[in-house]
Scaffold this active site. Structure first.
Site, PDB file in Angstrom:
ATOM      1  CG  ASP A 133     -16.946  46.835   5.099  1.00  0.00           C
ATOM      2  OD1 ASP A 133     -17.788  46.492   5.926  1.00  0.00           O
ATOM      3  OD2 ASP A 133     -17.154  47.714   4.225  1.00  0.00           O
TER       4      ASP A 133
ATOM      5  CD  GLU B 113     -23.771  43.494   4.144  1.00  0.00           C
ATOM      6  OE1 GLU B 113     -23.947  44.055   3.052  1.00  0.00           O
ATOM      7  OE2 GLU B 113     -23.869  44.100   5.235  1.00  0.00           O
TER       8      GLU B 113
HETATM    9  O1  FUB Z   1     -19.086  49.073   3.599  1.00  0.00           O
HETATM   10  C1  FUB Z   1     -20.193  48.994   2.734  1.00  0.00           C
HETATM   11  C2  FUB Z   1     -20.946  47.728   2.964  1.00  0.00           C
HETATM   12  O2  FUB Z   1     -21.423  47.669   4.301  1.00  0.00           O
HETATM   13  C3  FUB Z   1     -20.141  46.472   2.822  1.00  0.00           C
HETATM   14  O3  FUB Z   1     -19.855  46.142   1.496  1.00  0.00           O
HETATM   15  C4  FUB Z   1     -21.008  45.541   3.540  1.00  0.00           C
HETATM   16  O4  FUB Z   1     -20.430  44.308   3.829  1.00  0.00           O
HETATM   17  C5  FUB Z   1     -21.386  46.336   4.764  1.00  0.00           C
HETATM   18  O5  FUB Z   1     -20.413  46.249   5.759  1.00  0.00           O
END
Ligand code: FUB
Length: 350
Positions: free
Chosen positions: A41, A252
C-alpha cells in the site's frame, strides 16, 4: 551503477514503445524496494528536500487466521522508506508509529498516507478501534520519517480505510478514503455503522456503486473541515458506475493527483484486481471513468500511489512476488506514462 542500469533499461524500453503501449515492463523495473521486511500500500511523496518518501503498510506474518474481512492483514506498526531517486539506495527508517502507542487502536493498522504543512508532517492511518470498527487516526512529526506522535482519538466522524491526502495548488488539503468488504464501507451505507451489515457488498447489482468519501481538511490538518461527501464516479454517459460493474467500480485504495489542470482519481477495483482511473475538473469531482492503469498483479490486493519526481511520473504499487502469500506483500516502483491527451498508459505487470 544500479541507477545507471535502471536508466538504460527505461531508455531502451521507452525507445521501443509505440504511443499507446505501456512504456515499461515490471520484470525489468519492478524490483521490490526492500526485502528485509514486507511492505504494501505505498503512498509516495516528494517533499521539499526533493527526496522520495514512501509511507507503506508494514505486513507481518502473524498467526491470525484468514476468517474473513481481511483478518490476516494484522499489521501493528509503520516503517517509512526513502530514496534520493527511483532506482537509488533505499533507506528503511526506524519504526514511525507503533500500535502500542495509539490509545484508541485495537488492531490492524492498514494503508496510511502522509501530508506536510508548515513544518509538520502528518501521518493518516486507518485501524480498527477497540470495538472492531475501522477509524482514521492522525499522528504528527517534525521529520518526514517520524517517529510520529499520535492523537489520542481518531478523526471525528471518520470510518473505513485507506486515507489519501491531496494538496491542491491553492494550498488546501483534501482527504479521500474508503474501502468495501474488509474496509467496512458497506456497513456505513445507512449513515451509521451496522455491525451485522453485509460483509461482502450491497448485493444490488444495478444500484449505483458505493462511492469513496472525501472532505477538505481543517487548517490544522487534524479534522474534516466540512461534512463528508461521496466522490461520484460516472461512466462516459454521466451515469454513476453500478455496484455490479465490478471491473470499474470503486473498491478501495483511492489516490488523487493533479496534472495540467486535470484531477485524477485512481483506485483499486478489489475483487477484479485492477487499478483504474477517472478524471474531473475539481478535487470534488464528479469524476468520469477513463480506464485501467495496471492489470492484475500477483496477489489478491492491488494498491498504489502516483507521483512525479524530476519531471517523470511513477506508479508505486505492490505484489506478492517475494512471499507468494496474500498478506505478505512487497512494494515496487515503475515508470508511468501519459499520452498527449493526458491519458494514462496502461501497464501489464506480466
Ligand atoms: O493492507 C491492508 C489493505 O489491503 C489495504 O488497506 C487495502 O487497500 C489492501 O491493499
Amino acid at each position: 551503477m544500479k541507477h545507471l542500469l535502471w536508466t538504460l533499461s527505461v531508455s531502451f524500453l521507452f525507445a521501443g514503445c509505440a504511443a499507446n503501449e505501456a512504456p515499461v515492463e515490471n520484470e525489468v523495473l519492478g524490483a521490490p524496494l526492500v526485502s528485509d521486511i514486507y511492505t504494501a500500500d505505498p503512498s509516495a511523496h516528494v517533499w521539499a528536500d526533493g527526496r522520495i518518501y514512501i509511507y507503506p503498510s508494514h505486513d507481518i506474518n502473524t498467526e491470525t487466521a484468514n476468517t474473513g474481512g481481511g483478518s490476516q492483514f494484522d499489521m501493528r506498526d509503520y516503517i517509512v522508506l526513502s530514496m534520493d531517486e527511483v532506482g537509488g539506495k533505499v533507506t528503511q527508517h526506524d519504526v514511525a508509529l507503533d500500535m502500542a502507542d495509539v490509545p484508541w487502536v485495537g488492531r490492524q493498522m492498514w494503508a496510511p498516507d502522509a501530508a506536510y504543512k508548515d513544518g509538520t508532517y502528518y501521518l493518516y492511518f486507518p485501524a480498527k478501534d477497540k470495538d472492531g470498527v475501522f477509524r482514521i487516526g492522525v499522528a504528527t512529526s517534525s521529520t518526514p520519517e517520524g517517529p510520529f506522535t499520535p492523537r489520542d482519538k481518531p478523526m471525528a466522524g471518520s470510518y473505513s480505510i485507506d486515507p489519501a491526502v491531496f494538496k491542491d495548488g491553492d494550498g488546501e488539503h483534501y482527504i479521500y478514503f474508503g474501502g468495501i468488504w474488509g474496509g467496512q464501507l458497506q456497513k456505513w451505507a445507512s449513515g451509521s455503522f451496522e455491525a451485522d451489515g453485509s460483509e461482502t457488498d450491497l448485493g444490488v447489482a444495478d444500484a449505483p456503486a458505493l462511492m469513496p468519501k472525501m472532505a477538505r481538511l481543517s487548517a490544522d490538518m487534524l479534522e474534516f473541515a466540512e461534512p463528508l461527501r461521496d466522490i461520484v464516479i460516472n461512466d462516459a454517459e454521466g451515469n454513476p458506475l453500478l455496484a455490479g460493474d465490478t471491473d470499474r467500480r470503486f473498491f478501495e485504495g483511492t489516490w488523487v493527483f493533479e496534472r495540467n489542470g486535470t484531477y485524477y482519481l485512481t483506485y483499486s477495483t478489489g475483487d477484479t484486481h485492477y487499478l483504474v482511473y477517472a478524471i474531473a475538473d475539481t478535487p470534488y469531482g464528479p469524476f468520469t471513468y477513463q480506464g485501467r492503469i495496471l492489470e492484475p498483479v500477483q496477489g489478491w490486493t492491488t494498491h498504489h500511489s502516483i507521483f512525479e519526481h524530476d519531471e517523470k511520473w511513477y506508479l508505486a504499487y505492490h505484489d506478492t512476488k517475494l512471499s507468494g502469500r496474500t498478506h505478505l506483500r512487497n512494494v515496487k516502483i515503475i515508470a508511468l506514462d501519459f499520452d498527449e491527451n493526458g491519458r494514462i498508459q496502461k501497464i501489464d505487470p506480466k
